[in-house]
Design a protein around this motif. Structure first.
Motif, mmCIF file in Angstrom:
data_model
loop_
_atom_site.group_PDB
_atom_site.id
_atom_site.type_symbol
_atom_site.label_atom_id
_atom_site.label_comp_id
_atom_site.label_asym_id
_atom_site.label_seq_id
_atom_site.Cartn_x
_atom_site.Cartn_y
_atom_site.Cartn_z
ATOM 1 N N ILE A 109 -11.008 -1.751 -0.286
ATOM 2 C CA ILE A 109 -11.229 -1.971 -1.713
ATOM 3 C C ILE A 109 -10.556 -3.274 -2.123
ATOM 4 N N LEU A 110 -11.365 -4.170 -2.675
ATOM 5 C CA LEU A 110 -10.917 -5.517 -3.038
ATOM 6 C C LEU A 110 -11.246 -5.818 -4.494
ATOM 7 N N PRO A 111 -10.250 -5.940 -5.379
ATOM 8 C CA PRO A 111 -10.534 -6.382 -6.746
ATOM 9 C C PRO A 111 -11.098 -7.797 -6.735
ATOM 10 N N ALA A 112 -12.065 -8.061 -7.591
ATOM 11 C CA ALA A 112 -12.747 -9.362 -7.573
ATOM 12 C C ALA A 112 -11.967 -10.460 -8.265
ATOM 13 N N ASP A 113 -10.857 -10.133 -8.906
ATOM 14 C CA ASP A 113 -10.117 -11.144 -9.670
ATOM 15 C C ASP A 113 -8.934 -11.710 -8.897
ATOM 16 N N MET A 114 -9.050 -11.778 -7.562
ATOM 17 C CA MET A 114 -7.940 -12.242 -6.719
ATOM 18 C C MET A 114 -8.351 -13.509 -5.970
ATOM 19 N N PRO A 115 -8.196 -14.687 -6.579
ATOM 20 C CA PRO A 115 -8.703 -15.923 -5.977
ATOM 21 C C PRO A 115 -7.947 -16.382 -4.740
ATOM 22 N N GLU A 116 -6.764 -15.828 -4.481
ATOM 23 C CA GLU A 116 -5.989 -16.292 -3.335
ATOM 24 C C GLU A 116 -6.230 -15.469 -2.072
ATOM 25 N N ILE A 117 -7.001 -14.398 -2.182
ATOM 26 C CA ILE A 117 -7.350 -13.637 -0.983
ATOM 27 C C ILE A 117 -8.391 -14.426 -0.197
ATOM 28 N N THR A 118 -8.034 -14.811 1.010
ATOM 29 C CA THR A 118 -8.891 -15.663 1.830
ATOM 30 C C THR A 118 -9.677 -14.847 2.858
ATOM 31 N N ARG A 119 -10.608 -15.517 3.498
ATOM 32 C CA ARG A 119 -11.323 -14.880 4.610
ATOM 33 C C ARG A 119 -10.337 -14.434 5.676
ATOM 34 N N HIS A 149 -2.954 -5.891 -2.966
ATOM 35 C CA HIS A 149 -4.346 -5.614 -2.603
ATOM 36 C C HIS A 149 -4.846 -6.705 -1.664
ATOM 37 N N PRO A 150 -5.894 -6.390 -0.890
ATOM 38 C CA PRO A 150 -6.739 -5.200 -0.853
ATOM 39 C C PRO A 150 -6.083 -4.040 -0.120
ATOM 40 N N VAL A 151 -6.789 -2.881 -0.158
ATOM 41 C CA VAL A 151 -6.310 -1.659 0.484
ATOM 42 C C VAL A 151 -7.470 -1.038 1.255
ATOM 43 N N ILE A 152 -7.181 -0.591 2.476
ATOM 44 C CA ILE A 152 -8.178 0.127 3.262
ATOM 45 C C ILE A 152 -7.856 1.620 3.241
ATOM 46 N N PHE A 153 -8.840 2.420 2.831
ATOM 47 C CA PHE A 153 -8.697 3.869 2.792
ATOM 48 C C PHE A 153 -9.576 4.501 3.863
ATOM 49 N N PRO A 154 -9.015 5.421 4.659
ATOM 50 C CA PRO A 154 -9.846 6.135 5.642
ATOM 51 C C PRO A 154 -10.687 7.207 4.958
ATOM 52 N N LYS A 155 -11.628 7.751 5.697
ATOM 53 C CA LYS A 155 -12.552 8.737 5.151
ATOM 54 C C LYS A 155 -11.839 9.968 4.607
ATOM 55 N N SER A 156 -10.673 10.272 5.160
ATOM 56 C CA SER A 156 -9.915 11.434 4.697
ATOM 57 C C SER A 156 -9.484 11.302 3.242
ATOM 58 N N CYS A 157 -9.528 10.083 2.687
ATOM 59 C CA CYS A 157 -9.160 9.853 1.291
ATOM 60 C C CYS A 157 -10.364 9.842 0.353
ATOM 61 N N PHE A 158 -11.570 9.924 0.903
ATOM 62 C CA PHE A 158 -12.758 9.727 0.067
ATOM 63 C C PHE A 158 -12.884 10.770 -1.040
ATOM 64 N N HIS A 189 1.746 -15.311 -1.947
ATOM 65 C CA HIS A 189 1.543 -14.230 -2.905
ATOM 66 C C HIS A 189 0.076 -13.810 -2.975
ATOM 67 N N ASN A 190 -0.632 -14.034 -1.873
ATOM 68 C CA ASN A 190 -2.073 -13.753 -1.862
ATOM 69 C C ASN A 190 -2.390 -12.327 -2.277
ATOM 70 N N ALA A 191 -1.562 -11.374 -1.854
ATOM 71 C CA ALA A 191 -1.839 -9.967 -2.121
ATOM 72 C C ALA A 191 -1.506 -9.558 -3.556
ATOM 73 N N LEU A 192 -0.845 -10.440 -4.297
ATOM 74 C CA LEU A 192 -0.388 -10.088 -5.647
ATOM 75 C C LEU A 192 -1.099 -10.840 -6.757
ATOM 76 N N THR A 193 -1.680 -11.984 -6.456
ATOM 77 C CA THR A 193 -2.228 -12.852 -7.503
ATOM 78 C C THR A 193 -3.555 -12.327 -8.022
ATOM 79 N N ASP A 194 -3.515 -11.702 -9.221
ATOM 80 C CA ASP A 194 -4.745 -11.376 -9.933
ATOM 81 C C ASP A 194 -4.630 -11.981 -11.328
ATOM 82 N N LEU A 195 -5.734 -12.473 -11.830
ATOM 83 C CA LEU A 195 -5.720 -13.278 -13.056
ATOM 84 C C LEU A 195 -6.516 -12.567 -14.141
#
Length: 211
Positions: A109-119, A149-158, A189-195
């Motif tokens: 799960i990736l919020p779209a407002d995080m410009p510093e998250i790279t490939r 963020h982002p966070v990966i959730f396994p199927k057990s969390c669905f 701060h890639n995992a923290l920067t949301d605008l």
């Protein structure tokens, strides 16, 4: 250096879910996901980075996506629209996970407002999952352990993800401690920067020469 090609065979049925259905209510009339970053709308930049991992990408959009959908023109993504998305982030997660659940065993799960998250950041997350492939939540963090963020959730969390309510995202699933959480350190701060506000965008543009 040639690009790193991620091999899906090592990550059975991992999908990326981009959350892009929020109202941008704190932007006072502007749409944060249409802000220009590196010459294109943020929503397109984030989506292109996700697609470059070669992992299937689904994006959650509001019921009337308008310009956000136009910004994604010609991109090979699946779109999920939720009439309840205005009620909070949880409803976008619910809609996205419900759509993905029949065909994947984990969701990033990736919020779209995080410009510093790279490939590369996304590749690090995917690689961490390929190494575990077990019932553990993988959460991006700073090098000193601040979770983000982002966070990966396994199927057990669905089931928990599909029962979320409100605007706190999936915090309650992580806080429940029903599934172990492992941090995946990302640069700076890639995992923290949301605008979320005009002021945040001004500060970020002043500190960055471009992403």
């Amino acid at each position: 250096m040639p690009p790193v090609i991620f091999t899906l065979k090592r990550v059975p049925m991992l999908s990326i879910l981009i959350l892009a259905a929020g109202k941008s209510s704190r932007m006072r009339g502007e749409d944060k996901l249409l802000q220009d970053v590196a010459g294109q709308p943020l929503i397109r930049l984030v989506t292109e980075r996700a697609l470059s991992t070669r992992v299937p990408v689904t994006i959650a959009l509001p019921h009337t996506p308008q310009d956000r959908l136009k910004a994604l023109k010609d991109l090979n993504v699946s779109v999920v629209q939720s009439a309840d998305s205005a009620n909070g982030m949880a409803y976008s997660i619910r809609a996205g996970v419900a759509a993905l659940a029949p065909r994947c065993t984990a969701v990033l799960i990736l919020p779209a407002d995080m410009p510093e998250i790279t490939r590369e950041d996304l590749m690090d997350m995917c690689s961490a999952w390929s190494e575990t492939q077990s019932g553990v939540i993988l959460r991006a963090s700073t090098k000193d352990g601040q979770p983000g963020h982002p966070v990966i959730f396994p199927k057990s969390c669905f089931a928990q993800l599909k029962a979320l309510k409100g605007d706190e995202g999936a915090r309650s699933v992580i806080a429940s401690k029903s599934t172990p959480v492992r941090l995946v350190p990302l640069p700076d701060h890639n995992a923290l920067t949301d605008l979320d506000t005009p002021e945040a965008w001004i500060r970020w543009r002043a500190s960055e020469s471009g992403v």
